[in-house]
Design an enzyme around this catalytic site. Structure first.
Site, PDB file in Angstrom:
ATOM      1  N   ASP A  98      -8.400 -17.460  27.026  1.00 46.09           N
ATOM      2  CA  ASP A  98      -8.610 -17.210  25.609  1.00 46.09           C
ATOM      3  C   ASP A  98      -7.231 -17.250  24.944  1.00 46.09           C
ATOM      4  OD1 ASP A  98      -9.957 -16.267  23.197  1.00 46.09           O
ATOM      5  OD2 ASP A  98      -8.987 -14.347  23.620  1.00 46.09           O
TER       6      ASP A  98
ATOM      7  N   ASP B 145      -9.999 -11.229  26.645  1.00 50.26           N
ATOM      8  CA  ASP B 145      -9.831  -9.831  26.242  1.00 50.26           C
ATOM      9  C   ASP B 145     -11.071  -9.232  25.604  1.00 50.26           C
ATOM     10  OD1 ASP B 145      -9.312 -11.626  23.983  1.00 50.26           O
ATOM     11  OD2 ASP B 145      -8.805  -9.807  22.878  1.00 50.26           O
TER      12      ASP B 145
ATOM     13  N   ASP C 222      -6.280 -15.841  21.139  1.00 50.36           N
ATOM     14  CA  ASP C 222      -5.955 -14.657  20.335  1.00 50.36           C
ATOM     15  C   ASP C 222      -6.265 -13.384  21.114  1.00 50.36           C
ATOM     16  OD1 ASP C 222      -5.293 -16.050  17.787  1.00 50.36           O
ATOM     17  OD2 ASP C 222      -7.387 -16.677  17.909  1.00 50.36           O
TER      18      ASP C 222
END
Length: 236
Positions: free
Chosen positions: A14, A176, A16
């Site tokens: 991922d 996240d 961001d």
């Protein structure tokens, strides 16, 4: 001499909240538009539940958090203004998390192929990656517009890995948020959760296989998950 023990493995990241702490510029752009419409700003901490689902979701939920409503039909230009302003400051305050560059170099040195699987639009993702001099690390950048279904769909991580020339049966997802763990789980790909990112659920509810507190812990996590996968493979 570095042992290439990760040959044949692909690591999908991922963007961001995983590779890059991009909240200052994303939330800064949101607050710029909220201010222009006479609404109060949202705090930087709002990134935990606002970032990770794409720009339109960020606008919808960001305006709602400020007590307002973005009617995309009535004001379709707001999205374009968001993109234009964000592109102009995409890496003003955004930075790779500590340990990212060293870890990416180490993984590549051990034979792993790296790619990005992000719900960010691909052109924005590439602009951010290049502005931070991270582009050399990745064989593919799969934004939401380059896959048949965005995270948390299985297709996102599977297609990102294949775009990089990898095999989803020998892949690890690093993220996240629930979009990352959901995509990995649906694809049958083990997932490392970055506990320092924009976790939209408590860590124990995200459903990752391993939680790390620092990017420097990623290599050990990948070693564990790749070894576990190999143990499950039938002997030839």
């Amino acid at each position: 001499m570095t042992v290439r023990d990760l040959d044949g493995w692909t690591i999908a990241f991922d963007l961001d909240g995983t590779l890059v702490d991009s909240a200052p510029d994303l939330i800064g752009t949101l607050n710029h538009l909220l201010n222009a419409h006479g609404h109060p700003p949202v705090p930087l901490s709002a990134a935990r539940h606002l970032v990770g689902h794409g720009a339109r979701a960020l606008l919808r939920h960001g305006f709602a958090e400020a007590g307002a409503v973005w009617d995309e039909v009535a004001d379709p230009g707001l999205f374009d203004r968001f993109i234009a302003h964000y592109l102009g400051r995409i890496a003003d305050d955004s930075r790779p998390f500590e340990g990212v560059v060293e870890t990416l170099d180490a993984l590549a040195g051990r034979g792993a192929v790296l790619c990005v699987a992000t719900n960010k639009r691909s052109d924005l993702a590439e602009a951010l990656i290049e502005a931070l001099d991270l582009g050399r690390h990745f064989a593919a950048v799969a934004g939401a517009d380059r896959v048949s279904a965005r995270k948390p769909a299985a297709a996102h991580v599977v297609e990102a890995v294949r775009m990089a020339g990898g095999d989803p049966a020998r892949a690890v997802m690093v993220g996240d948020a629930s979009t990352d763990t959901g995509s990995a789980r649906a694809a049958g790909v083990p997932c490392v959760v970055c506990g320092f990112g924009y976790n939209d659920l408590p860590l124990h509810q995200l459903g990752g296989d391993v939680v790390i507190d620092s990017f420097l812990d990623l290599i050990a996590a990948v070693e564990r998950l790749s070894a576990r996968t190999l143990l499950r493979e039938p002997a030839i």
